[in-house]
Design an enzyme around this catalytic site. Sequence first.
Site, PDB file in Angstrom:
ATOM      1  CE1 TYR A  56      14.221  23.382  17.425  1.00  0.00           C
ATOM      2  CE2 TYR A  56      13.018  25.422  17.741  1.00  0.00           C
ATOM      3  CZ  TYR A  56      13.042  24.045  17.673  1.00  0.00           C
ATOM      4  OH  TYR A  56      11.881  23.340  17.856  1.00  0.00           O
ATOM      5  CG  HIS A 140      13.074  20.727  22.774  1.00  0.00           C
ATOM      6  ND1 HIS A 140      13.996  21.573  22.208  1.00  0.00           N
ATOM      7  CD2 HIS A 140      12.428  20.131  21.725  1.00  0.00           C
ATOM      8  CE1 HIS A 140      13.910  21.501  20.898  1.00  0.00           C
ATOM      9  NE2 HIS A 140      12.976  20.625  20.582  1.00  0.00           N
TER      10      HIS A 140
END
Length: 333
Positions: A56, A140
């Site tokens: 992110y 992830h």
Amino acid sequence: MRLRKIQNTPVAVTELGFGASVIGNLYRVTPADDATAAVDAAWDAGIRYFDTAPHYGLGLSEQRLGAALRGRPRDEYLISSKVGRLLVPNEEPHGVDTEGFVVRDDLRRQWDFSRDGVLRSIEDTLERTGLDRLDIVYLHDPDDHWRQAAEEALPTLAELRDQGVIGAIGAGMNQSAMLARFLRETAADIVMLAGRYTLLDQSALDDVLPAAQEHGKSVVAVGVFNSGLLSRDRPAEGMKYDYQDAPPELVARALAIAEVCATHGTTLPAAAMAFPHTHPSIINVTLGMRTPEQVGRNVELHDQHIPDGLWDDLRAQGLIRSDVPAERGRGRE
């Protein structure tokens, strides 16, 4: 805000979580002051679970979240981050990141689910956040890396969990089938399920949710608005569904659900946030929150009473699957 325990672990999360992807400048710039104010507003509202990742904003989300929480009592909140994408120097920068975040691309993401990669990723996250530990660590998006993720990354996380370094471990993905494999075949405690148990998509009832129940494990739901189509009281053409323009038939279905919501005195977004809690294995809904105003709206939606009769009517009209469990109230603290 009520706490829900990750099964068979000492870790408990608030039913509503703060998703920090947007404060990493997802799609547009978020001023640093807004990011801090959003975290402060979430804290004041009783939210104590915060989720981030190196992906992110190429580390910006982790940096901002750590800075905003600095000075808060560490034992009063939970942080999750993710492994699988190492941040390494970018030898050929173009100026701006190409994966949806408005940040400089001096770094790039490098897939790595090896033992060394996992350990390095956690160390880097702790440095960026300034934290002494992570409470939950997810793999992830390991879609194309099952073998290394299951045979190397998860066992590494399990060692850290068993040593008490991490409280709980798991994986986060946009698909449910592989998440079910993680629950059935690995030491994962929890999975983060994106968009596959919502008012418009209940496919997780075929795999990950039965696996969680069978093996005594837990699920965090994200993407509950399916990229936006469920985020307004009255859906309209041009809204997004799973990051694409929503097909007309889905817009029509969302409108039909909205009309049933209105007859029960609630709204489509409030029902979309409450819906995942119809399943006993889902302990949390986490939403991206960019500003204090967004935090306030999400908390207000979360706090709305949703009558059980809504789910009964939606099942009866074929607007959700007939095997969606009947909610009997999630309670509040």
